[in-house]
Write a protein that holds these residues in place. Structure first.
Motif, PDB file in Angstrom:
ATOM      1  N   TYR A 122       0.809  -1.218   0.000  1.00 16.99           N
ATOM      2  CA  TYR A 122       0.000   0.000   0.000  1.00 16.99           C
ATOM      3  C   TYR A 122       0.847   1.276   0.000  1.00 16.99           C
ATOM      4  O   TYR A 122       0.306   2.372   0.007  1.00 16.99           O
ATOM      5  CB  TYR A 122      -0.957  -0.012   1.190  1.00 16.99           C
ATOM      6  N   HIS A 123       2.169   1.113   0.051  1.00 21.39           N
ATOM      7  CA  HIS A 123       3.111   2.235   0.019  1.00 21.39           C
ATOM      8  C   HIS A 123       2.808   3.266   1.108  1.00 21.39           C
ATOM      9  O   HIS A 123       2.759   4.464   0.839  1.00 21.39           O
ATOM     10  CB  HIS A 123       3.115   2.907  -1.367  1.00 21.39           C
ATOM     11  N   GLN A 124       2.599   2.750   2.309  1.00 22.03           N
ATOM     12  CA  GLN A 124       2.352   3.664   3.419  1.00 22.03           C
ATOM     13  C   GLN A 124       2.641   2.987   4.750  1.00 22.03           C
ATOM     14  O   GLN A 124       2.689   1.760   4.835  1.00 22.03           O
ATOM     15  CB  GLN A 124       0.910   4.175   3.400  1.00 22.03           C
ATOM     16  N   GLN A 125       2.828   3.831   5.739  1.00 18.08           N
ATOM     17  CA  GLN A 125       3.007   3.356   7.098  1.00 18.08           C
ATOM     18  C   GLN A 125       1.657   2.884   7.617  1.00 18.08           C
ATOM     19  O   GLN A 125       0.647   3.567   7.435  1.00 18.08           O
ATOM     20  CB  GLN A 125       3.562   4.484   7.989  1.00 18.08           C
ATOM     21  N   MET A 126       1.634   1.733   8.235  1.00 19.94           N
ATOM     22  CA  MET A 126       0.401   1.178   8.794  1.00 19.94           C
ATOM     23  C   MET A 126       0.506   1.195  10.316  1.00 19.94           C
ATOM     24  O   MET A 126       1.570   0.873  10.867  1.00 19.94           O
ATOM     25  CB  MET A 126       0.198  -0.260   8.303  1.00 19.94           C
ATOM     26  N   ASN A 127      -0.569   1.552  10.963  1.00 21.10           N
ATOM     27  CA  ASN A 127      -0.623   1.592  12.430  1.00 21.10           C
ATOM     28  C   ASN A 127      -2.000   1.109  12.854  1.00 21.10           C
ATOM     29  O   ASN A 127      -3.007   1.665  12.405  1.00 21.10           O
ATOM     30  CB  ASN A 127      -0.416   3.021  12.945  1.00 21.10           C
ATOM     31  N   MET A 128      -2.028   0.102  13.699  1.00 21.67           N
ATOM     32  CA  MET A 128      -3.303  -0.416  14.196  1.00 21.67           C
ATOM     33  C   MET A 128      -3.025  -1.300  15.399  1.00 21.67           C
ATOM     34  O   MET A 128      -1.883  -1.715  15.614  1.00 21.67           O
ATOM     35  CB  MET A 128      -4.034  -1.216  13.113  1.00 21.67           C
ATOM     36  N   PRO A 129      -4.048  -1.603  16.174  1.00 21.17           N
ATOM     37  CA  PRO A 129      -3.840  -2.563  17.261  1.00 21.17           C
ATOM     38  C   PRO A 129      -3.360  -3.901  16.679  1.00 21.17           C
ATOM     39  O   PRO A 129      -3.827  -4.330  15.616  1.00 21.17           O
ATOM     40  CB  PRO A 129      -5.220  -2.693  17.892  1.00 21.17           C
ATOM     41  N   ALA A 130      -2.449  -4.539  17.371  1.00 21.03           N
ATOM     42  CA  ALA A 130      -1.883  -5.801  16.882  1.00 21.03           C
ATOM     43  C   ALA A 130      -2.965  -6.837  16.618  1.00 21.03           C
ATOM     44  O   ALA A 130      -2.848  -7.613  15.666  1.00 21.03           O
ATOM     45  CB  ALA A 130      -0.845  -6.326  17.876  1.00 21.03           C
ATOM     46  N   TRP A 131      -4.022  -6.857  17.404  1.00 17.25           N
ATOM     47  CA  TRP A 131      -5.044  -7.893  17.230  1.00 17.25           C
ATOM     48  C   TRP A 131      -5.695  -7.812  15.853  1.00 17.25           C
ATOM     49  O   TRP A 131      -6.101  -8.835  15.302  1.00 17.25           O
ATOM     50  CB  TRP A 131      -6.079  -7.863  18.349  1.00 17.25           C
ATOM     51  N   ILE A 132      -5.775  -6.607  15.275  1.00 19.04           N
ATOM     52  CA  ILE A 132      -6.361  -6.488  13.937  1.00 19.04           C
ATOM     53  C   ILE A 132      -5.415  -7.108  12.910  1.00 19.04           C
ATOM     54  O   ILE A 132      -5.850  -7.867  12.026  1.00 19.04           O
ATOM     55  CB  ILE A 132      -6.676  -5.020  13.600  1.00 19.04           C
ATOM     56  N   ALA A 133      -4.123  -6.830  13.025  1.00 18.37           N
ATOM     57  CA  ALA A 133      -3.148  -7.416  12.104  1.00 18.37           C
ATOM     58  C   ALA A 133      -3.096  -8.934  12.256  1.00 18.37           C
ATOM     59  O   ALA A 133      -2.999  -9.663  11.256  1.00 18.37           O
ATOM     60  CB  ALA A 133      -1.767  -6.801  12.340  1.00 18.37           C
ATOM     61  N   VAL A 134      -3.185  -9.429  13.473  1.00 15.72           N
ATOM     62  CA  VAL A 134      -3.173 -10.879  13.712  1.00 15.72           C
ATOM     63  C   VAL A 134      -4.440 -11.509  13.126  1.00 15.72           C
ATOM     64  O   VAL A 134      -4.380 -12.584  12.517  1.00 15.72           O
ATOM     65  CB  VAL A 134      -3.014 -11.194  15.215  1.00 15.72           C
ATOM     66  N   SER A 135      -5.561 -10.832  13.272  1.00 18.57           N
ATOM     67  CA  SER A 135      -6.801 -11.339  12.661  1.00 18.57           C
ATOM     68  C   SER A 135      -6.647 -11.431  11.151  1.00 18.57           C
ATOM     69  O   SER A 135      -7.068 -12.419  10.527  1.00 18.57           O
ATOM     70  CB  SER A 135      -7.980 -10.424  13.012  1.00 18.57           C
ATOM     71  N   HIS A 136      -6.035 -10.413  10.556  1.00 18.07           N
ATOM     72  CA  HIS A 136      -5.797 -10.450   9.108  1.00 18.07           C
ATOM     73  C   HIS A 136      -4.858 -11.602   8.732  1.00 18.07           C
ATOM     74  O   HIS A 136      -5.087 -12.275   7.719  1.00 18.07           O
ATOM     75  CB  HIS A 136      -5.214  -9.128   8.608  1.00 18.07           C
ATOM     76  N   PHE A 137      -3.823 -11.807   9.518  1.00 16.68           N
ATOM     77  CA  PHE A 137      -2.856 -12.896   9.292  1.00 16.68           C
ATOM     78  C   PHE A 137      -3.585 -14.231   9.140  1.00 16.68           C
ATOM     79  O   PHE A 137      -3.396 -14.945   8.155  1.00 16.68           O
ATOM     80  CB  PHE A 137      -1.900 -12.914  10.488  1.00 16.68           C
ATOM     81  N   PHE A 138      -4.462 -14.545  10.083  1.00 16.14           N
ATOM     82  CA  PHE A 138      -5.179 -15.815  10.017  1.00 16.14           C
ATOM     83  C   PHE A 138      -6.252 -15.806   8.924  1.00 16.14           C
ATOM     84  O   PHE A 138      -6.486 -16.827   8.268  1.00 16.14           O
ATOM     85  CB  PHE A 138      -5.767 -16.175  11.385  1.00 16.14           C
ATOM     86  N   ASN A 139      -6.884 -14.669   8.687  1.00 16.68           N
ATOM     87  CA  ASN A 139      -7.871 -14.571   7.623  1.00 16.68           C
ATOM     88  C   ASN A 139      -7.214 -14.760   6.252  1.00 16.68           C
ATOM     89  O   ASN A 139      -7.771 -15.429   5.371  1.00 16.68           O
ATOM     90  CB  ASN A 139      -8.581 -13.217   7.691  1.00 16.68           C
ATOM     91  N   HIS A 140      -6.029 -14.199   6.078  1.00 12.67           N
ATOM     92  CA  HIS A 140      -5.282 -14.343   4.823  1.00 12.67           C
ATOM     93  C   HIS A 140      -4.994 -15.817   4.551  1.00 12.67           C
ATOM     94  O   HIS A 140      -5.150 -16.296   3.425  1.00 12.67           O
ATOM     95  CB  HIS A 140      -3.980 -13.532   4.912  1.00 12.67           C
ATOM     96  N   GLN A 141      -4.604 -16.543   5.577  1.00 11.96           N
ATOM     97  CA  GLN A 141      -4.342 -17.974   5.418  1.00 11.96           C
ATOM     98  C   GLN A 141      -5.601 -18.699   4.946  1.00 11.96           C
ATOM     99  O   GLN A 141      -5.563 -19.488   3.994  1.00 11.96           O
ATOM    100  CB  GLN A 141      -3.901 -18.587   6.748  1.00 11.96           C
ATOM    101  N   THR A 142      -6.712 -18.436   5.617  1.00 17.90           N
ATOM    102  CA  THR A 142      -7.966 -19.113   5.296  1.00 17.90           C
ATOM    103  C   THR A 142      -8.405 -18.775   3.872  1.00 17.90           C
ATOM    104  O   THR A 142      -8.848 -19.657   3.123  1.00 17.90           O
ATOM    105  CB  THR A 142      -9.049 -18.734   6.311  1.00 17.90           C
ATOM    106  N   HIS A 143      -8.269 -17.523   3.501  1.00 20.85           N
ATOM    107  CA  HIS A 143      -8.653 -17.091   2.149  1.00 20.85           C
ATOM    108  C   HIS A 143      -7.897 -17.887   1.079  1.00 20.85           C
ATOM    109  O   HIS A 143      -8.505 -18.435   0.155  1.00 20.85           O
ATOM    110  CB  HIS A 143      -8.362 -15.590   2.020  1.00 20.85           C
TER     111      HIS A 143
END
Length: 171
Positions: free
Chosen positions: A117-138
């Motif tokens: 996305y060519h940008q700095q990302m900032n969010m609670p870790a739990w959102i990134a971890v949720s994406h991590f597992f969602n990406h796998q499932t996808h």
């Protein structure tokens, strides 16, 4: 917010599904496994390779380590044997990491630069971890579709049917 217990459960589900997918992919042989099937990453091998790449990148972010240097377009593992070995190693890494994640860390901010996305990302870790597992499932869903197109049935993939969770009640 997800908790450490959820992270450990999703790591267990990740391993269970990867073991099943890789066992089925192993029966395809090199030609069918690497054939371009029109999927986003081309083949079964290409999709599984993308998934291990993503997992390794996310683990590096979670552990505040430099991202692996894979090169932008090359397969991480051009051979099946290398991909299988790296998948097993990465799943072990995920299991170990999941056992160390605290609820406090999950609630804390996580920052990284996204090359996608060519940008700095900032969010609670739990959102990134949720994406991590969602990406796998996808992407595992994409592989099961490729198997289905080849006339192969992976069977039930629902988390509640994972053997360690599936308990019968006594009469």
């Amino acid at each position: 917010m997800i908790t450490n217990a959820a992270v450990r459960l999703l790591a267990q589900y990740n391993r269970w599904m990867n073991e099943r997918l890789y066992a089925m992919a192993d029966t395809l042989g090199e030609e069918l496994r690497t054939a371009d099937r029109g999927a986003f990453f081309g083949s079964v091998h290409g999709t599984l390779d993308h998934l291990v790449r993503g997992d390794m990148n996310w683990l590096a972010r979670f552990e505040n380590q430099p991202l692996p240097d894979f090169g932008p377009d090359a397969l991480v593992c051009p051979t099946w044997e290398a991909l299988l070995a790296l998948r097993q190693q990465t799943d072990q890494h995920i299991d170990t990491w999941a056992g160390t994640v605290s609820d406090a860390w999950l609630a804390a901010p996580l920052s990284w630069y996204s090359a996608m996305y060519h940008q700095q990302m900032n969010m609670p870790a739990w959102i990134a971890v949720s994406h991590f597992f969602n990406h796998q499932t996808h992407h595992r869903g994409q592989v099961t579709t490729l198997f289905s197109q080849l006339g192969m049935d992976i069977g039930v993939t629902d988390l509640p049917m994972m053997p360690s969770l599936h308990h019968t009640t006594p009469d």
